[in-house]
Design an enzyme around this catalytic site. Structure first.
Site, PDB file in Angstrom:
ATOM      1  N   ARG A   1      33.554  39.843  83.319  1.00  0.00           N
ATOM      2  CA  ARG A   1      33.497  41.231  82.707  1.00  0.00           C
ATOM      3  C   ARG A   1      33.943  41.397  81.103  1.00  0.00           C
ATOM      4  NH1 ARG A   1      34.646  46.552  84.919  1.00  0.00           N
ATOM      5  NH2 ARG A   1      36.901  45.771  85.028  1.00  0.00           N
TER       6      ARG A   1
ATOM      7  N   LYS B   1      41.715  36.237  94.081  1.00  0.00           N
ATOM      8  CA  LYS B   1      40.231  36.305  93.811  1.00  0.00           C
ATOM      9  C   LYS B   1      39.335  35.123  94.352  1.00  0.00           C
ATOM     10  CE  LYS B   1      37.329  37.662  89.870  1.00  0.00           C
ATOM     11  NZ  LYS B   1      37.154  38.361  88.792  1.00  0.00           N
TER      12      LYS B   1
ATOM     13  N   ARG C   1      45.208  46.735  88.505  1.00  0.00           N
ATOM     14  CA  ARG C   1      46.169  45.921  89.022  1.00  0.00           C
ATOM     15  C   ARG C   1      47.187  46.477  90.096  1.00  0.00           C
ATOM     16  NH1 ARG C   1      42.928  43.153  87.218  1.00  0.00           N
ATOM     17  NH2 ARG C   1      42.974  41.698  85.469  1.00  0.00           N
TER      18      ARG C   1
HETATM   19  P1  ATP Z   1      38.984  43.268  86.254  1.00  0.00           P
HETATM   20  O1  ATP Z   1      37.367  43.243  86.903  1.00  0.00           O
HETATM   21  O2  ATP Z   1      39.638  44.310  87.280  1.00  0.00           O
HETATM   22  O3  ATP Z   1      38.903  43.775  84.739  1.00  0.00           O
HETATM   23  P2  ATP Z   1      39.445  40.473  86.226  1.00  0.00           P
HETATM   24  O4  ATP Z   1      40.775  40.096  85.594  1.00  0.00           O
HETATM   25  O5  ATP Z   1      38.930  39.884  87.595  1.00  0.00           O
HETATM   26  O6  ATP Z   1      39.243  42.067  86.282  1.00  0.00           O
HETATM   27  P3  ATP Z   1      36.630  39.869  85.538  1.00  0.00           P
HETATM   28  O7  ATP Z   1      36.114  39.984  83.946  1.00  0.00           O
HETATM   29  O8  ATP Z   1      36.287  40.508  86.471  1.00  0.00           O
HETATM   30  O9  ATP Z   1      38.246  39.945  85.291  1.00  0.00           O
HETATM   31  O10 ATP Z   1      36.520  38.187  85.716  1.00  0.00           O
HETATM   32  C1  ATP Z   1      36.978  37.233  85.002  1.00  0.00           C
HETATM   33  C2  ATP Z   1      38.251  36.698  85.075  1.00  0.00           C
HETATM   34  O11 ATP Z   1      38.481  35.836  86.335  1.00  0.00           O
HETATM   35  C3  ATP Z   1      38.791  35.585  84.202  1.00  0.00           C
HETATM   36  O12 ATP Z   1      39.470  36.436  83.051  1.00  0.00           O
HETATM   37  C4  ATP Z   1      39.823  34.831  84.966  1.00  0.00           C
HETATM   38  O13 ATP Z   1      41.094  35.198  85.060  1.00  0.00           O
HETATM   39  C5  ATP Z   1      39.210  34.933  86.431  1.00  0.00           C
HETATM   40  N1  ATP Z   1      38.412  33.744  86.831  1.00  0.00           N
HETATM   41  C6  ATP Z   1      37.480  32.952  85.917  1.00  0.00           C
HETATM   42  N2  ATP Z   1      36.912  32.046  86.404  1.00  0.00           N
HETATM   43  C7  ATP Z   1      37.162  32.228  87.955  1.00  0.00           C
HETATM   44  C8  ATP Z   1      36.958  31.644  89.243  1.00  0.00           C
HETATM   45  N3  ATP Z   1      36.095  30.553  89.135  1.00  0.00           N
HETATM   46  N4  ATP Z   1      37.458  32.131  90.189  1.00  0.00           N
HETATM   47  C9  ATP Z   1      38.487  33.013  90.051  1.00  0.00           C
HETATM   48  N5  ATP Z   1      38.798  33.772  88.961  1.00  0.00           N
HETATM   49  C10 ATP Z   1      38.046  33.180  87.811  1.00  0.00           C
HETATM   50  C1  BTN Z   2      33.871  39.007  87.085  1.00  0.00           C
HETATM   51  O1  BTN Z   2      34.712  38.553  88.188  1.00  0.00           O
HETATM   52  O2  BTN Z   2      34.217  39.040  85.908  1.00  0.00           O
HETATM   53  C2  BTN Z   2      32.327  38.409  87.374  1.00  0.00           C
HETATM   54  C3  BTN Z   2      32.058  37.030  87.558  1.00  0.00           C
HETATM   55  C4  BTN Z   2      30.706  36.721  87.769  1.00  0.00           C
HETATM   56  C5  BTN Z   2      30.266  35.293  87.389  1.00  0.00           C
HETATM   57  C6  BTN Z   2      28.758  35.084  88.004  1.00  0.00           C
HETATM   58  S1  BTN Z   2      28.378  33.389  88.192  1.00  0.00           S
HETATM   59  C7  BTN Z   2      26.587  33.699  88.351  1.00  0.00           C
HETATM   60  C8  BTN Z   2      26.454  34.886  86.920  1.00  0.00           C
HETATM   61  N1  BTN Z   2      26.244  34.180  85.923  1.00  0.00           N
HETATM   62  C9  BTN Z   2      27.260  34.662  84.908  1.00  0.00           C
HETATM   63  O3  BTN Z   2      27.296  34.131  83.836  1.00  0.00           O
HETATM   64  N2  BTN Z   2      28.087  35.256  85.420  1.00  0.00           N
HETATM   65  C10 BTN Z   2      27.698  35.604  87.103  1.00  0.00           C
END
Ligand code: ATP
Ligand code: BTN
Length: 332
Positions: A131, A196, A330
Site C-alpha cells: 500500500r 503478518k 497498530r
Molecule cells: P498498513 O496496511 O496497516 O498501513 P503495513 O505496514 O502492513 O500496514 P502495507 O503497505 O500493507 O503496510 O504492506 C507493506 C509492508 O509489508 C512493508 O512496508 C513491509 O513492512 C511489509 N512486507 C513487505 N514484504 C513482506 C512480506 N513478504 N511479508 C510480510 N510483510 C512484508
Molecule cells: C500489503 O500488505 O500492502 C499488500 C501487499 C500485496 C502484495 C501483492 S503480491 C501480488 C500483487 N502484486 C503486487 O505488486 N502486489 C500484490
C-alpha cells in the site's frame, strides 16, 4: 503447461529448475544430457540460479542439488485444483517466473480493455507493491504472488469493503489447509500468530463512476529465506513456520476457487455478506489500538467494522470511523 509471458526473462532457466526441483543430487553430465547443452552451459545456468537467491549445493564428486527442493508453480497443477464456478470464471491463467509486479501487469492488461477474469502468478516480483508506495518482498518461489483482474459496471462504490472481503476469502482458503490461528488485521492484512502472513492490495482503473476495473493483488508468504526477510520492517511469518508442506499450486487453486466467485457476486452481495466472518477473525477486536495518518494519531479500543468495512474505534466515550486508504492501524 507453463504459460510464458513476454515479460518473462527466465525462460531458459525453467528446464534446469524443473530438473532440480526434486531436491536430489544431479551430476553436471546428467543435467547437460537432459537439457541438451554442454557442461559449461550447465555451469552458467547454475550460476544464474544463485543470482535468483536459490542456495544451490555442490556435492563433491556427485553434482548439485537444491536442498529441500522447489515447489514450482505449474498451470496444469493449478487448473487441476479448480472447482466448477472458478474454472468457468477464469478466462486466462498467466504464470511468470519473474516480473516487476503482477498488479502492474494486470493493470496494463485492463487498461488495454483485457484482463477480465485473468489471473497472473509470479515466482518472483522485482518491484512487488504494497500500500501507499511500500514494497512487497517476493523472492523466487517464496510465496504466492497473485493478481486477478475484474471489470465492473456501476461505479466503484459497489466495491466498498472488497479488500476486507478478500481477506475473509484468503482466511477461508487457509482453513482448508488447517493453517492455525489465522486472523485479519484491518484493512488489508492476514495475520497468523500475531505476525503478518499475507497482504492484499486493490488497484483500480477506468471510470470510477461507471465502468471500472479492479486488480486484486495477494502476496502470501510460503517460505521466506532469512536474508530476504531481513528487509521486512515488521513482524512477519510464513506457512513453513506454522504449517509446512502446503503445495503452492493447491493453495493458488484454493484462493482462485474463493476469489473468482467472490468477485462475480460482490456488486450484488457487498460487504454485508462478509462482515460477520470478518469480525470473528478480527485480530484487534476489543484491544487498544492506534490509528495513524500522515499528520495525526488517534488512540482507542478497536470495535470491529461497520457495514461498509470502515474501522470503528472507541475513544473516551466517542466512536470514530476510519476508512481504508489513508490510515494505518497498530496495536496501542
Ligand atoms: P498498513 O496496511 O496497516 O498501513 P503495513 O505496514 O502492513 O500496514 P502495507 O503497505 O500493507 O503496510 O504492506 C507493506 C509492508 O509489508 C512493508 O512496508 C513491509 O513492512 C511489509 N512486507 C513487505 N514484504 C513482506 C512480506 N513478504 N511479508 C510480510 N510483510 C512484508
Ligand atoms: C500489503 O500488505 O500492502 C499488500 C501487499 C500485496 C502484495 C501483492 S503480491 C501480488 C500483487 N502484486 C503486487 O505488486 N502486489 C500484490
Amino acid at each position: 503447461m507453463h504459460t510464458d509471458t513476454p515479460k518473462n526473462p527466465l525462460p531458459q532457466l525453467r528446464p534446469v529448475l524443473e530438473l532440480l526441483a526434486d531436491g536430489e543430487v544431479h551430476s553436471g553430465e546428467s543435467l547437460g544430457a537432459a537439457l541438451g547443452v554442454s557442461r559449461a552451459a550447465v555451469w552458467k545456468q547454475l550460476q544464474k540460479l544463485e543470482q535468483l537467491g536459490l542456495s544451490l549445493e555442490s556435492v563433491k564428486g556427485r553434482g548439485y542439488r537444491l536442498p529441500g527442493g522447489l515447489n514450482l508453480l505449474g498451470a496444469a497443477e493449478i487448473r487441476a485444483g479448480l472447482q466448477p464456478p472458478a474454472r468457468e470464471l477464469l478466462s486466462e491463467l498467466l504464470l511468470c517466473d519473474r516480473v516487476d509486479s503482477t498488479n502492474a501487469q494486470l493493470l496494463g492488461l485492463l487498461e488495454q480493455g483485457g484482463g477480465h477474469g485473468v489471473a497472473m502468478l509470479a515466482e518472483q516480483q522485482t518491484a512487488g507493491r504494497g500500500r501507499r508506495g511500500r514494497q512487497w518482498l517476493s523472492p523466487f518461489s517464496g510465496g504466492i504472488n497473485l493478481s486477478l483482474g475484474w471489470q465492473f459496471s456501476g461505479g466503484v462504490q459497489l466495491l466498498e469493503g472488497l479488500s476486507l472481503a478478500v481477506g475473509v476469502a484468503i482466511a477461508r482458503a487457509l482453513e482448508e489447509f488447517a493453517v492455525p490461528d489465522v486472523r485479519l488485521k484491518w484493512p488489508n492484512d492476514v495475520w497468523c500468530r500475531g505476525r503478518k502472513l499475507a497482504g492484499v492490495l486493490l488497484e483500480l482503473s477506468g471510470d470510477l463512476t461507471d465502468r471500472c476495473a479492479v486488480v486484486v493483488g495477494i502476496g502470501l508468504n510460503v517460505g521466506l529465506r532469512g536474508d530476504v526477510a531481513a528487509g521486512i520492517d515488521q513482524p512477519w511469518t510464513d506457512l513453513h513456520s506454522v504449517r509446512p508442506g502446503i503445495d503452492r499450486n493447491r493453495l493458488a487453486a484454493a484462493l482462485l476457487n474463493r476469489l473468482l466467485p467472490l468477485l462475480q457476486s460482490y456488486p450484488e452481495r457487498g460487504f454485508a455478506a462478509y462482515r460477520d466472518r470478518w469480525q470473528q477473525l478480527d485480530q484487534f477486536a476489543g484491544r487498544p489500538v492506534r490509528v495513524i495518518s500522515t499528520r495525526q494519531q488517534w488512540s482507542g479500543t478497536a470495535a470491529g467494522v461497520d457495514e461498509s468495512g470502515a474501522l470503528i474505534v472507541d475513544s473516551n466515550g466517542e466512536r470514530r470511523l476510519f476508512h481504508g486508504g489513508e490510515v494505518s492501524l497498530r496495536e496501542g
